[in-house]
Design a protein around this motif. Structure first.
Motif, mmCIF file in Angstrom:
data_model
loop_
_atom_site.group_PDB
_atom_site.id
_atom_site.type_symbol
_atom_site.label_atom_id
_atom_site.label_comp_id
_atom_site.label_asym_id
_atom_site.label_seq_id
_atom_site.Cartn_x
_atom_site.Cartn_y
_atom_site.Cartn_z
ATOM 1 N N THR A 189 2.293 -8.410 7.294
ATOM 2 C CA THR A 189 1.789 -7.033 7.314
ATOM 3 C C THR A 189 2.337 -6.303 8.539
ATOM 4 O O THR A 189 2.708 -5.122 8.453
ATOM 5 C CB THR A 189 0.252 -7.053 7.294
ATOM 6 O OG1 THR A 189 -0.161 -7.750 6.113
ATOM 7 C CG2 THR A 189 -0.335 -5.666 7.283
ATOM 8 N N ASP A 201 3.701 -6.352 0.024
ATOM 9 C CA ASP A 201 3.141 -7.197 1.095
ATOM 10 C C ASP A 201 2.099 -8.105 0.440
ATOM 11 O O ASP A 201 1.157 -7.619 -0.177
ATOM 12 C CB ASP A 201 2.493 -6.296 2.158
ATOM 13 C CG ASP A 201 1.847 -7.098 3.281
ATOM 14 O OD1 ASP A 201 2.231 -8.263 3.497
ATOM 15 O OD2 ASP A 201 0.950 -6.547 3.963
ATOM 16 N N THR A 202 2.283 -9.410 0.561
ATOM 17 C CA THR A 202 1.384 -10.340 -0.140
ATOM 18 C C THR A 202 0.481 -11.074 0.847
ATOM 19 O O THR A 202 0.796 -11.153 2.030
ATOM 20 C CB THR A 202 2.204 -11.395 -0.921
ATOM 21 O OG1 THR A 202 2.954 -12.177 0.017
ATOM 22 C CG2 THR A 202 3.137 -10.760 -1.923
HETATM 23 MG MG LIG Z 1 -0.946 -9.564 5.820
#
Ligand SMILES: [Mg+2]
Ligand SMILES: Nc1nc2c(ncn2[C@@H]2O[C@H](COP(=O)(O)OP(=O)(O)OP(=O)(O)O)[C@@H](O)[C@H]2O)c(=O)[nH]1
Length: 656
Positions: A17, A74-75
């Motif tokens: 992130t 974003d995982t």
């Molecule tokens: Mg993250």
């Protein structure tokens, strides 16, 4: 326009992130870098994500590198949320696998890399956090080569590691050392390149090697490695250039009148007014606003049709309203009221994502603190199941208890917190147990004929069930003439058989099975059209479960429990006590493993998945707090002793 649909994958806390924030800032999409620790990032938007500082749901953002639009997903890194990664994999053109320069390759990194390789998703590796104390370079490269695969190419050198001044310099393509290392890796997979190299070492110019590198990286044959820091920004510029140069770029295809439409839904969320928003990646054709669109189940038969009421497309910044979404693009679609994660879009859509990771191996009963909340809890869990079908909400027929499937404790806490925050329902969990499956022992056949007193339906169905390879799913075959039965009736048999097999003889799902239709019959309509005297799909839907269960009884099933593999790093003096604990927990095949440079002892083996948590809890006490456990789903194995019976859920409640 050129497009790259890019996933960021990694173990928990690697910095996915934070890297996403840095990329958005560098691309000019944001004018301030959000911080996970302040809860101010673009992709961790859920209150719970901000509170806990972890990603729970996959999120899409978009930025531009020159004329290339990058849609970035974003995982989450925590293994309890692996289902979010799974759903994203089917829509990616390429991936960045992030590894922490301090913690190095983790169990989850290996799981992800194995899957990226298997799916041949071109991937760039980014070793993050070089500014943090304890960051490594040579150690990391050796570990990546040893644990993830040798086909890696370091794209530059790092210096001042472990300090705020840590930096990354890309190698000069003309650097002879770099050229030699590139040639060593690339000639292994390119015979022409090898022949030229052997004939004349200098035939391989920097430019030739670079283009061979791009070619092999785009085919997921080699994996370029960058180092840097999402927080200081070191190395991120080189990574960005690498993404554009070394990953496959799709061209945004303009709509052609007769192009068939094909896409997949990889995420579903609710908008401010409670409306469903489907995140769709289009592979072919175009979906238009205000036009009807087919979506839903498998191959062009069971789909529903709805009018798309709104489209917003990711195109280098926040999603913007658009008239259409075209092949290659990712968009948010409104208006598909019954849409579910994994649905195919379009007539030809068959792209519901396959199973790449282990299924959830735990189930638990969700209990509302106040009994009056039970109906509201059912509705709320159904909403959560829309976004995550793997929780597989079901209701026990006898006690009316609500059961969900789970990956682990963190997911449980997140469900609990979400129910409290979003739905105002306080809940607890009871009776966490392992989810077993059933496997067929042999083949079994059964048939029910129209006109037979025991068959009240206007349908004849004969089915044979046979075992199928583990992980292969249900296969539907015909031994009757294809035209012998209207397609709608065949669909009814296929769908109902698949649903019936979610509860076998002991109540557990029978995931792998070949279902063959051996007999069929129906009452055709009179010349004036279908009437109440002719057969309907409902007749086939009602009869199929009876035939399936009869065939299943003849085939017989065994109950199998999930088995996890484990790898333990422990101090040498704790080996005897850990071995005794492993034996108590029912561990199998344990053996000393490769040490990977670790000074202590390494034990590997297998353990029933239901016991992994106990091992995790006992480990600190057994090893003076020094033991490290890695584990993951390995396979299913027949339960020894009496088979556990799952309470049968009420089939009427399963799909609510
Ligand atoms: Mg993250
Ligand atoms: N020093 C340093 N800290 C970093 C760096 N990247 C991320 N962090 C910190 O590491 C922690 C985790 O970062 P995230 O970006 O949330 O990691 P993630 O991979 O998205 O985590 P999950 O989504 O929960 O799996 C946060 O405290 C970040 O501030 C880095 O390059 N250097």
């Amino acid at each position: 326009m050129h497009l790259l649909n890019l996933g960021i994958l990694a173990h928990v806390d690697a910095g996915k992130t934070s890297l996403t924030e840095r990329l958005l800032f560098d691309a000019g999409v944001t004018d301030q870098i959000g911080r996970v620790d302040d809860g101010s990032t673009q992709t961790d938007t859920l209150a719970l994500e901000r509170e806990r500082g972890i990603t729970i749901k996959a999120a899409v953002v978009s930025f531009a590198i020159g004329d290339l639009t990058v849609n970035l997903i974003d995982t989450p890194g925590h293994p309890d949320f692996i289902a979010e990664v799974e759903r994203s994999l089917g829509v990616l053109d390429g991936a960045v696998l992030v590894i922490s320069a301090v913690e190095g390759v983790q169990a989850q990194t290996r799981v992800l890399m194995r899957t990226l390789r298997r799916l041949r998703i071109p991937t760039v590796i980014f070793v993050n956090k070089i500014d943090r104390c304890g960051a490594g370079y040579d150690r990391l490269l050796a570990e990546i080569a040893a644990k993830l695969g040798p086909a890696i190419v370091a794209m530059g050198a790092a210096h001042d590691l472990g300090t705020a001044a840590a930096a990354w310099e890309p190698y000069d393509p003309a650097d002879p050392g770099f050229a030699n290392r590139l040639a060593d890796v690339l000639t292994l997979r390119d015979d022409t390149l090898l022949a030229d190299y052997v004939a004349h070492e200098h035939a391989l110019t920097g430019r030739r090697l670079r283009s061979a590198l791009a070619d092999q990286a785009r085919k997921a044959l080699v994996y370029p490695v960058y180092f840097g820091s999402a927080i200081t920004g070191a190395g991120v510029g080189s990574l960005t250039a690498g993404l554009a140069e070394l990953l496959p770029v799709t061209s945004h295809q303009a709509c052609t009148g007769n192009a068939r439409c094909r896409g997949t839904v990889f995420k579903v969320e609710r908008g401010p007014a409670g409306e469903k928003i489907a995140y769709v990646r289009m592979f072919e054709g175009t979906a238009n606003v205000r036009k009807p669109l087919r979506y839903g189940g498998a191959v062009g038969n069971t789909g529903k049709i709805a009018k798309v009421t709104g489209i917003s497309v990711f195109a280098g910044g926040p999603a913007i309203p658009a008239e259409s979404v075209q092949a290659g693009q990712i968009a948010k679609l409104r208006g598909l009221a019954d849409v579910r994660v994994g649905d195919a879009i379009g007539e030809e859509g068959t792209t519901s994502p396959g199973r790449h990771f282990a299924p959830p191996t735990l189930q638990a009963v969700v209990v509302p603190a106040s009994a009056a909340d039970r109906p509201a809890l059912h509705a709320a869990l159904s909403r959560l199941a829309e976004q995550d079908p793997l929780i597989n909400l079901r209701q026990d027929a006898v006690r009316q208890e609500l059961l969900v499937s789970l990956y682990g404790e963190v997911q449980k806490e997140v469900i609990q917190a979400t129910l409290a925050a979003e739905f105002g329902i306080e809940v607890g969990f009871m009776q966490t147990s392992t989810i077993c499956i059933e496997r067929l022992v042999g083949a079994g056949a059964a048939a029910k004929f129209m006109g037979d007193g025991a068959n009240p339906f206007k349908a004849t169905i004969g089915l044979r069930l046979g075992p199928a390879a583990p992980g292969s799913g249900m296969r539907f075959e015909l031994e009757i003439e294809r035209g012998a039965l209207p397609a709608a009736f065949l669909t009814a048999i296929e769908e109902t058989a698949s649903q019936t097999l979610t509860e076998g003889l002991w109540g557990w799902a029978v995931p792998d099975c070949v279902v063959t239709v051996t007999h069929s019959g129906y009452v055709p309509p009179p010349p004036q059209g279908w009437s109440k005297f002719s057969s309907s799909a409902a007749d086939f839907r009602r009869l199929t479960p009876l035939v399936v269960m009869a065939a299943l009884k003849r085939a017989r099933t065994i109950v199998c429990e999930p088995i996890s593999n484990f790898r333990l790093e422990i101090p040498p003096d704790s080996v005897p006590v850990v071995l005794r604990a492993l034996a108590r927990l029912g561990a199998m095949k344990q053996a000393p493993g490769g040490a990977d440079g670790f000074a202590g002892a390494v034990l590997t083996g297998e353990l029933p998945s239901g016991r992994v948590r106990e091992l995790q809890q006992q480990l600190p006490g057994l090893t003076g707090g020094e033991g490290v456990l890695e584990s993951g789903f390995a396979r299913y194995q027949e339960v020894s002793g009496e088979f556990p019976v799952r309470r049968r859920p009420d089939p009427l409640c399963r799909d609510e």
